[in-house]
Design an enzyme around this catalytic site. Structure first.
Site, short mmCIF file in Angstrom:
data_model
loop_
_atom_site.label_atom_id
_atom_site.label_comp_id
_atom_site.label_asym_id
_atom_site.label_seq_id
_atom_site.Cartn_x
_atom_site.Cartn_y
_atom_site.Cartn_z
N GLU A 18 0.82 -1.20 0.00
CA GLU A 18 0.00 0.00 0.00
C GLU A 18 0.86 1.26 0.00
OE1 GLU A 18 -2.79 -0.63 3.19
OE2 GLU A 18 -3.84 -2.18 2.02
N GLU A 30 -1.54 -9.58 -6.39
CA GLU A 30 -1.44 -10.20 -7.72
C GLU A 30 -0.56 -9.38 -8.65
OE1 GLU A 30 -4.10 -9.64 -5.93
OE2 GLU A 30 -5.54 -11.28 -6.05
N CYS A 49 -9.65 -9.59 -6.57
CA CYS A 49 -10.57 -8.54 -7.00
C CYS A 49 -10.74 -8.63 -8.52
CB CYS A 49 -10.03 -7.17 -6.59
SG CYS A 49 -8.59 -6.62 -7.52
N1 THU Z 1 -6.03 -6.79 -2.24
C1 THU Z 1 -5.16 -7.60 -2.90
O1 THU Z 1 -3.94 -7.53 -2.68
N2 THU Z 1 -5.65 -8.47 -3.81
C2 THU Z 1 -6.99 -8.63 -4.07
O2 THU Z 1 -7.34 -9.36 -4.98
C3 THU Z 1 -7.98 -7.97 -3.21
C4 THU Z 1 -7.46 -6.79 -2.46
C5 THU Z 1 -5.47 -5.81 -1.29
C6 THU Z 1 -5.52 -4.39 -1.76
C7 THU Z 1 -5.47 -3.63 -0.46
O3 THU Z 1 -4.10 -3.45 -0.11
C8 THU Z 1 -6.11 -4.56 0.54
O4 THU Z 1 -6.18 -5.84 -0.08
C9 THU Z 1 -7.52 -4.14 0.96
O5 THU Z 1 -8.33 -3.94 -0.14
#
Ligand code: THU
Length: 140
Positions: free
Chosen positions: A48, A59, A90
């Site tokens: 982040e 991913e 996601c």
């Molecule tokens: N996140 C992922 O790393 N991969 C996904 O497929 C879903 C969401 C992360 C993004 C963010 O840092 C945290 O999960 C919360 O959304």
């Protein structure tokens, strides 16, 4: 075939990399591991940023690693949350997996082992660019 995949090894790799996630803002750590068709395992964790919108999903890191280590196609994927439970990628990341896998690539989900075709039906992909483009010449 799912039985041919060492899911324990793949899940362990996903859990190990999840622990390295940098997620101080959402406090939601994600790890993902992919088994490539050539047998190597590639991993990624979410990273982040104080500018929230530019954070990287786990991913994204894995896909970068795929290309940095020789490319190829994913045979199987395991994505986990911080409780080591399977996590559905996601929507954006399903698209990333699609381009780096096959319709038949396996993915571990809360509903069991599915394929990329199952989790991204009627996917848009590179073939659409070729088949549907009116004019492939760059006009500037
Ligand atoms: N996140 C992922 O790393 N991969 C996904 O497929 C879903 C969401 C992360 C993004 C963010 O840092 C945290 O999960 C919360 O959304």
């Amino acid at each position: 075939m799912s039985a041919d995949i060492d899911w324990d090894a793949l899940n362990t790799a996903a859990i190990d990399i999840m622990r390295k996630a940098f997620a101080p803002y959402s406090r939601f750590k994600v790890g993902v591991a992919g088994l490539m068709e050539d047998g190597r395992i590639v991993v990624g964790c979410n990273v982040e940023n104080a500018a929230y919108g530019v954070g990287l999903c786990a991913e994204c890191g894995m896909v970068s690693s795929i290309h940095a280590t020789g490319g190829g196609k994913l045979a199987a994927v395991s994505c986990v949350d911080q409780h080591a439970q399977p996590l559905m990628p996601c929507g954006r990341c399903r698209q990333l997996l699609w381009e780096n896998g096959r319709p038949t690539t396996l993915i571990r989900t809360p509903e069991g082992i599915l394929t990329l075709r199952d989790i991204l039906p009627q996917a848009f992909g590179p073939d659409d660019l070729v088949e549907r483009a009116e004019d492939r010449t760059f006009q500037g």
